[in-house]
Write an enzyme that holds these catalytic residues in place. Structure first.
Site, PDB file in Angstrom:
ATOM      1  N   LYS A 164       9.015  -5.624   1.434  1.00  0.00           N
ATOM      2  CA  LYS A 164       8.223  -4.410   1.211  1.00  0.00           C
ATOM      3  C   LYS A 164       8.560  -3.397   2.303  1.00  0.00           C
ATOM      4  O   LYS A 164       8.354  -3.663   3.490  1.00  0.00           O
ATOM      5  CB  LYS A 164       6.724  -4.721   1.236  1.00  0.00           C
ATOM      6  CG  LYS A 164       5.871  -3.452   1.205  1.00  0.00           C
ATOM      7  CD  LYS A 164       4.383  -3.719   1.253  1.00  0.00           C
ATOM      8  CE  LYS A 164       3.648  -2.439   1.638  1.00  0.00           C
ATOM      9  NZ  LYS A 164       2.186  -2.628   1.693  1.00  0.00           N
ATOM     10  N   GLY A 192      -6.272   1.126   3.542  1.00  0.00           N
ATOM     11  CA  GLY A 192      -7.499   0.661   4.176  1.00  0.00           C
ATOM     12  C   GLY A 192      -8.711   1.530   3.930  1.00  0.00           C
ATOM     13  O   GLY A 192      -9.780   1.265   4.476  1.00  0.00           O
TER      14      GLY A 192
END
Lengths: 265, 71
Positions: free
Chosen positions: A108, A169
């Site tokens: 990733k 987040g």
């Protein structure tokens, strides 16, 4: 009506870089209170891929437990990330080490623009994607919700496009349904919403837009009961996927009765 | 065996280790399992298959990493 035994897990797989998975939920392994809780949440989520970070070993305490002691990389695909990298060079350096540590090329990529928003730097991200693809990596790429940039990433060798739904987040839910939908329509590689999911309905929204999967960490790890939330996310991703496949009804501006008008007394 | 040592840096920290040891020996001396880590020597990744044959040299800079939880 005949029973339809088909389940989302039985016949509806997705493939990235030649690897086929049943679960469309990818979960992170950060922010958990303990390795035990982390492992239980991964199991409850049904995820077959987890993201991991690459960091210096703790030389002061080399015998402390490691993630690999709790989540078996032979059973679950480890997807090494480049979290914390702000340049293409830092990200590439991190992934070269990850490839050596794990022995795999599916990674990733995320190249961040600044610490406050963790918004991706797309110029550096595109540059890193080109270099990594030439070096034989198969990068799944965290990116802005920009359909043109997404296409360029695909052309540069990204094996999956992973636009954010909201800042990393933040748990704000998908702020950009129109753009995510455009990216899904244009892409020939899998599209996964990466970042922004806060609760189960957000994951369903991503799947209803036609995304191939959803990647999340904080929504599970910071829930009061992470294991229960992992179950919720598994169900939400499956429900959203089924709804997408089923094809939702059209929207109307006014009511339309569900009971017949004929035969009314 | 000789008692000479060389000066290196590992993950930013200065260390002295016996002259002539391999990188695999270095990892073991640090209490690490070579199979669970990746090693960068002077900004170049060291293939795991060569950890046992590459000798630690004076002035080397090492980064030794592993997988940790992350999103």
């Amino acid at each position: 009506m005949a029973a339809r035994p088909e389940m989302p897990t039985a016949d509806d797989c997705w493939t990235v870089a030649g690897r086929t998975y049943r679960s469309r939920l990818i979960v992170g392994t950060g922010k958990y209170k303990s390795f035990e809780e982390n492992a239980a949440a991964v199991a409850a989520s049904g995820a077959e891929i987890v993201t991991v970070a690459v960091r210096r070993v703790n030389i002061a305490d080399p015998k402390q437990p490691m993630l690999t002691d709790y989540i078996d990389p032979k059973a679950i695909t480890y997807l090494p990330n480049t979290a914390g990298c702000f340049t293409a060079e830092d990200a590439i350096r991190t992934l070269r080490l990850a490839r050596e540590a794990g022995g795999w090329t599916l990674v990733k990529l995320e190249v961040l623009g600044e610490a406050k928003t963790l918004y991706p730097d797309m110029i550096e991200t595109l540059r890193a994607t080109e270099i990594l693809a030439k070096e034989g990596f198969e990068p799944m790429v965290y990116c802005a919700d920009d359909p043109i940039a997404a296409k360029k990433l695909e052309d540069a060798g990204a094996v999956a496009i992973m636009p954010l739904g909201a800042p990393i987040g933040s748990g704000l839910g998908l702020q950009n349904r129109v753009m995510i939908r455009l990216i899904v329509e244009n892409a020939k590689v899998p599209v996964l919403v990466d970042a922004g999911v806060g609760t189960a309905s957000d994951a369903s929204v991503a799947m209803e837009l036609g995304c191939d999967g959803v990647l999340m960490n904080t929504a599970i790890a910071e829930a009061k009961d992470p294991i229960l939330m992992a179950r919720a996310m598994k169900a939400a991703v499956e429900a959203g996927r089924l709804a997408y496949r089923a094809g939702r009804m059209g929207k109307r501006r006014y009511a339309d009765p569900s009971s017949p008008l004929a035969g009314l007394i | 065996m000789n008692d000479e040592t060389v000066s290196i840096r590992v993950n930013g920290e200065h260390r002295r280790v016996p002259e002539g040891i391999s990188i695999a020996d270095l990892a073991l001396e640090l209490g690490l399992e070579p199979a669970k880590v990746a090693v960068e020597r002077n900004l170049e990744v060291v293939p795991r298959s060569t950890l046992g044959s590459v000798t630690v040299e004076d002035g080397d800079e090492y980064e030794i990493v592993t997988f940790v939880g992350g999103g």
